[in-house]
Design a protein around this motif. Sequence first.
Motif, PDB file in Angstrom:
ATOM      1  N   VAL A 139       0.819  -1.207   0.000  1.00  0.00           N
ATOM      2  CA  VAL A 139       0.000   0.000   0.000  1.00  0.00           C
ATOM      3  C   VAL A 139       0.861   1.269   0.000  1.00  0.00           C
ATOM      4  CG1 VAL A 139      -1.718   1.302   1.312  1.00  0.00           C
ATOM      5  CG2 VAL A 139      -1.937  -1.163   1.068  1.00  0.00           C
ATOM      6  N   THR A 140       2.018   1.224   0.649  1.00  0.00           N
ATOM      7  CA  THR A 140       2.887   2.401   0.686  1.00  0.00           C
ATOM      8  C   THR A 140       3.893   2.426  -0.459  1.00  0.00           C
ATOM      9  OG1 THR A 140       4.515   1.297   2.111  1.00  0.00           O
ATOM     10  CG2 THR A 140       2.718   2.498   3.199  1.00  0.00           C
ATOM     11  N   PHE A 141       3.919   1.365  -1.270  1.00  0.00           N
ATOM     12  CA  PHE A 141       4.865   1.224  -2.380  1.00  0.00           C
ATOM     13  C   PHE A 141       6.311   1.071  -1.926  1.00  0.00           C
ATOM     14  CE2 PHE A 141       1.440   3.859  -4.351  1.00  0.00           C
ATOM     15  CZ  PHE A 141       0.922   2.856  -5.146  1.00  0.00           C
ATOM     16  N   SER A 142       6.556   0.937  -0.619  1.00  0.00           N
ATOM     17  CA  SER A 142       7.938   0.810  -0.160  1.00  0.00           C
ATOM     18  C   SER A 142       8.559  -0.475  -0.694  1.00  0.00           C
ATOM     19  CB  SER A 142       8.006   0.843   1.371  1.00  0.00           C
ATOM     20  OG  SER A 142       7.248  -0.216   1.924  1.00  0.00           O
ATOM     21  N   ASP A 147      12.497  -3.134  -2.996  1.00  0.00           N
ATOM     22  CA  ASP A 147      12.765  -4.549  -3.197  1.00  0.00           C
ATOM     23  C   ASP A 147      11.584  -5.143  -3.937  1.00  0.00           C
ATOM     24  OD1 ASP A 147      10.789  -6.012  -1.350  1.00  0.00           O
ATOM     25  OD2 ASP A 147      11.709  -4.615   0.053  1.00  0.00           O
ATOM     26  N   PHE A 148      11.737  -6.380  -4.356  1.00  0.00           N
ATOM     27  CA  PHE A 148      10.682  -7.039  -5.092  1.00  0.00           C
ATOM     28  C   PHE A 148      10.173  -8.255  -4.328  1.00  0.00           C
ATOM     29  CE2 PHE A 148      10.950  -4.431  -8.754  1.00  0.00           C
ATOM     30  CZ  PHE A 148      12.244  -3.988  -8.782  1.00  0.00           C
ATOM     31  N   GLY A 149      10.299  -8.209  -3.018  1.00  0.00           N
ATOM     32  CA  GLY A 149       9.843  -9.307  -2.184  1.00  0.00           C
ATOM     33  C   GLY A 149       8.354  -9.272  -1.955  1.00  0.00           C
ATOM     34  N   GLN A 150       7.590  -9.448  -3.026  1.00  0.00           N
ATOM     35  CA  GLN A 150       6.147  -9.357  -2.930  1.00  0.00           C
ATOM     36  C   GLN A 150       5.474 -10.701  -2.686  1.00  0.00           C
ATOM     37  OE1 GLN A 150       4.299  -6.277  -3.127  1.00  0.00           O
ATOM     38  NE2 GLN A 150       6.398  -5.813  -2.576  1.00  0.00           N
ATOM     39  N   TRP A 170       3.100  -3.305 -10.499  1.00  0.00           N
ATOM     40  CA  TRP A 170       4.344  -2.607 -10.821  1.00  0.00           C
ATOM     41  C   TRP A 170       4.095  -1.218 -11.399  1.00  0.00           C
ATOM     42  CZ3 TRP A 170       5.581  -0.723 -15.620  1.00  0.00           C
ATOM     43  CH2 TRP A 170       4.802  -1.167 -16.697  1.00  0.00           C
ATOM     44  N   SER A 171       2.999  -1.058 -12.129  1.00  0.00           N
ATOM     45  CA  SER A 171       2.770   0.219 -12.815  1.00  0.00           C
ATOM     46  C   SER A 171       2.316   1.327 -11.872  1.00  0.00           C
ATOM     47  CB  SER A 171       1.733   0.039 -13.926  1.00  0.00           C
ATOM     48  OG  SER A 171       0.456  -0.241 -13.391  1.00  0.00           O
ATOM     49  N   LEU A 172       1.768   0.962 -10.698  1.00  0.00           N
ATOM     50  CA  LEU A 172       1.193   1.976  -9.823  1.00  0.00           C
ATOM     51  C   LEU A 172       2.254   2.913  -9.258  1.00  0.00           C
ATOM     52  CD1 LEU A 172      -1.553   0.003  -7.849  1.00  0.00           C
ATOM     53  CD2 LEU A 172      -1.733   1.251  -9.998  1.00  0.00           C
ATOM     54  N   ARG A 173       3.428   2.377  -8.950  1.00  0.00           N
ATOM     55  CA  ARG A 173       4.478   3.254  -8.414  1.00  0.00           C
ATOM     56  C   ARG A 173       4.886   4.297  -9.436  1.00  0.00           C
ATOM     57  NH1 ARG A 173       9.544  -1.069  -8.787  1.00  0.00           N
ATOM     58  NH2 ARG A 173       8.364  -2.503 -10.050  1.00  0.00           N
TER      59      ARG A 173
END
Length: 359
Positions: A139-142, A147-150, A170-173
């Motif tokens: 939610v915070t895009f941090s 990192d890409f630890g989704q 990915w596009s939202l950031r």
Amino acid sequence: RKGRLGVKLFQASPTIADRSIGRDNNFNLIRMLAAFGVMVSHAYPIALGPETLEPFEVFLKGDNLGRASVFVFFAISGFYITKSATQRSSMPAFIRARALRLFPALFVMTLFTSLVGGIWLTISDEYWRVVPSYILRTVTFSGLFFDFGQELPGLFVSNPFSEAVNGSLWSLRFEVLCYLGVVAAALLGVFERTWLFFSLALAWVALFLVIPQISTNFLINTLLYVGVPFVFGSGFFVFRKNIPLSFWIAWALTGLVLISRPTFMFLPVFMLALTYWVFILGFWKQPRLEVYNRLGDYSYGFYIYAFPVQQLGAQLGMTTPILNILFALPVTLLLAAISWHAIERPSLNLNHSARAIRQ
């Protein structure tokens, strides 16, 4: 008859400014079609594995239907975000409106995905320990920036597209970064100085063509990449009084795309032609198409829910693209409708209520 046809054919076309007054347009429908295009594109790697070619990937020289659909989103956003930033009374009001549009639905989707994943598909103490940080990072895009630890432990691990929970986010950031760019440009008066905007837009395209050749920075390269259609859309607003809406121009740009395909200019030319087609069709006066607006704007909810629903389909054995789409489409439509009516529209109404109180 020939005389009347000649007059109709050669009379001045309406401009974007002529057609962009009011809310009678087809952009809700176009965004929804773009969201569906992303679903279709994702169905191939989700069902068959990440190395699978997606639709139009050969013609688009490495891009595909999904990315072209993202270009559509960014082009429309460029236009309307620039319009919003330049016509709102204050920048805090603009930022609040953008935040209410993006974050409530994103939070609910992330929470819902985590709960469904934990209760139905996998149950482990490790999973539930990770869920709070996963929601916060998403939610915070941090997590998206640093990192890409989704992944959530145990979720979708046996799928062809292993472990990815929501590859669409990915596009939202980059959308948010483009919004911040609009804020900076508005505060600096760039949109009022058309010569300056035009110069900066040309510089952006030039950087997009040059920087990826000398840099491997994912964040910068991708921002330049999706920023091109956003800048084009913004430019369509800045020069709205000067850009005619003509199918002749649209077809000419299509021909230019084919001519430029063997060259390094293919992708920006394709983005420009696609943006022009989006606005030609978006402002096309077709009352039957405008009926769609009565439903609401389901495209954002559809976009953020589609990927995990498609992964769920793959988990349940829908491992051909067609079966995956047939499973995911009705489920995602239902979730998108609920998101719009229960989360997104009420959130937008909060902003309208706050504005009314201040007035």
